[in-house]
Enzyme design. Structure first.
Site, mmCIF file in Angstrom:
data_model
loop_
_atom_site.group_PDB
_atom_site.id
_atom_site.type_symbol
_atom_site.label_atom_id
_atom_site.label_comp_id
_atom_site.label_asym_id
_atom_site.label_seq_id
_atom_site.Cartn_x
_atom_site.Cartn_y
_atom_site.Cartn_z
ATOM 1 N N VAL A 42 0.873 -1.175 0.000
ATOM 2 C CA VAL A 42 0.000 0.000 0.000
ATOM 3 C C VAL A 42 0.910 1.224 0.000
ATOM 4 O O VAL A 42 1.784 1.348 0.858
ATOM 5 C CB VAL A 42 -0.921 0.044 1.227
ATOM 6 C CG1 VAL A 42 -1.850 1.263 1.136
ATOM 7 C CG2 VAL A 42 -1.721 -1.234 1.363
ATOM 8 N N THR A 86 3.433 -6.699 -9.074
ATOM 9 C CA THR A 86 3.277 -8.132 -8.843
ATOM 10 C C THR A 86 3.043 -8.831 -10.177
ATOM 11 O O THR A 86 3.604 -9.901 -10.447
ATOM 12 C CB THR A 86 2.104 -8.397 -7.889
ATOM 13 O OG1 THR A 86 2.288 -7.616 -6.692
ATOM 14 C CG2 THR A 86 2.034 -9.863 -7.515
ATOM 15 N N ALA A 102 -8.112 -0.995 -10.736
ATOM 16 C CA ALA A 102 -7.933 0.422 -10.402
ATOM 17 C C ALA A 102 -6.524 0.904 -10.689
ATOM 18 O O ALA A 102 -6.323 2.032 -11.145
ATOM 19 C CB ALA A 102 -8.281 0.646 -8.927
ATOM 20 N N ASP A 103 -5.520 0.067 -10.416
ATOM 21 C CA ASP A 103 -4.144 0.484 -10.667
ATOM 22 C C ASP A 103 -3.910 0.723 -12.153
ATOM 23 O O ASP A 103 -3.257 1.701 -12.550
ATOM 24 C CB ASP A 103 -3.162 -0.551 -10.115
ATOM 25 C CG ASP A 103 -3.425 -1.965 -10.622
ATOM 26 O OD1 ASP A 103 -4.524 -2.246 -11.128
ATOM 27 O OD2 ASP A 103 -2.506 -2.811 -10.493
ATOM 28 N N ARG A 104 -4.474 -0.133 -12.977
ATOM 29 C CA ARG A 104 -4.320 0.027 -14.419
ATOM 30 C C ARG A 104 -5.045 1.286 -14.895
ATOM 31 O O ARG A 104 -4.527 2.045 -15.728
ATOM 32 C CB ARG A 104 -4.851 -1.208 -15.142
ATOM 33 C CG ARG A 104 -4.189 -2.495 -14.701
ATOM 34 C CD ARG A 104 -4.773 -3.722 -15.380
ATOM 35 N NE ARG A 104 -4.375 -3.775 -16.777
ATOM 36 C CZ ARG A 104 -4.848 -4.666 -17.642
ATOM 37 N NH1 ARG A 104 -5.771 -5.528 -17.251
ATOM 38 N NH2 ARG A 104 -4.416 -4.678 -18.891
#
Length: 265
Positions: A12, A140, A116-118
């Site tokens: 995080v 990851t 969401a990260d993408r």
């Protein structure tokens, strides 16, 4: 100030952004902190850790007036909400929902499945660099995103991250030792011992994989496309290949600051 949190599968990342005169936020962030992802970590545990770091930075909890987070670990969402409401008296924005819905077109078969990260990388890459783009996030998993000049997401690909590849190699063999990922000492792909051979296979094999995927993506796009790399391991590969036009390690977290401004408009 804006407190942003990006919850990934491994870590995080919290970041602190100061406001600018245009109603957005100054980039890069004033401070950033990283903690291992643990869905069992409570809001109280986050607070003990985070409030101490804010104090070291010379920031009071009262200086925080907006909080936004993105998460690919649903079990962590509740605890971040507790942290925000109990210790900052703020109801946080969640990236991709409500006022913080994605402000771009996802031109793919299943837009709702976009992580969401993408999405943050897509948003930030278009905002910062424009034109046709390929964004690569080394986490990851390694994600390749095709973004057209309008900012629309056209699709991409997902590969195991280099550490996952190494874990699989070591975990599924009886005698191969565990090694740390690093840049090999030379460009030779003929190793003289087992550890060097493992490093060569994983590292240079990974470079060949991403160079091949980028070449194929550029051919499909059919127009010049800038390649932007992000994620903790992007710097590791920067000297090993010439495919990166930009290495922007803050791309994902800055996407949250861009989204927070959009949500406030």
């Amino acid at each position: 100030m804006l407190l942003a949190a990006d919850v990934g599968n491994t870590n995080v990342v919290f970041a602190l952004f100061e406001p600018n005169r245009e109603g957005g936020y100054v980039t890069p962030p004033r401070a950033r902190w990283r903690i291992a992802t643990d869905p069992r970590r409570t809001g109280d545990e986050y607070a003990v850790w985070l409030l101490q770091l804010l104090t070291i930075e010379g920031v009071s909890r009262d200086d925080i007036n907006h909080i936004i987070y993105a998460s690919v670990v649903p079990r962590a969402d509740h605890n971040l909400t507790v942290l925000s409401q109990k210790y900052f008296n703020i109801t946080p924005l969640k990236a991709g929902e409500g006022k913080a819905a994605w402000p771009f077109v996802a031109d793919v078969d299943q837009p709702s499945s976009l992580g969401a990260d993408r999405a943050l990388n897509i948003l930030a890459a278009h905002h910062k660099y424009g034109g046709d783009l390929i964004a690569i996030d080394f986490g990851t998993a390694t994600k390749f995103e095709a973004i057209d000049f309008t900012g629309a997401y056209k699709g991409g690909s997902i590969a195991p991250g280099i550490n996952l590849s190494l874990d699989a190699l070591v975990g599924k063999t009886a005698k191969l030792p565990r090694i740390a990922i690093r840049t090999p000492d030379s460009e030779s792909v003929i190793g003289r011992n087992t550890e060097d051979q493992m490093l060569i296979g994983v590292f240079w094999g990974y470079v060949a994989m991403m160079e091949g995927i980028v070449a194929r993506m550029k051919a499909e796009i059919g127009r010049p496309a800038k390649v932007v790399a992000t994620g903790g391991l992007a710097i590791l590969f920067d000297d090993a290949t010439d495919i990166f036009d930009e290495v922007d390690t803050d791309l994902t977290i800055e996407g949250l600051a861009i989204l927070a401004k959009t949500a406030a408009s």
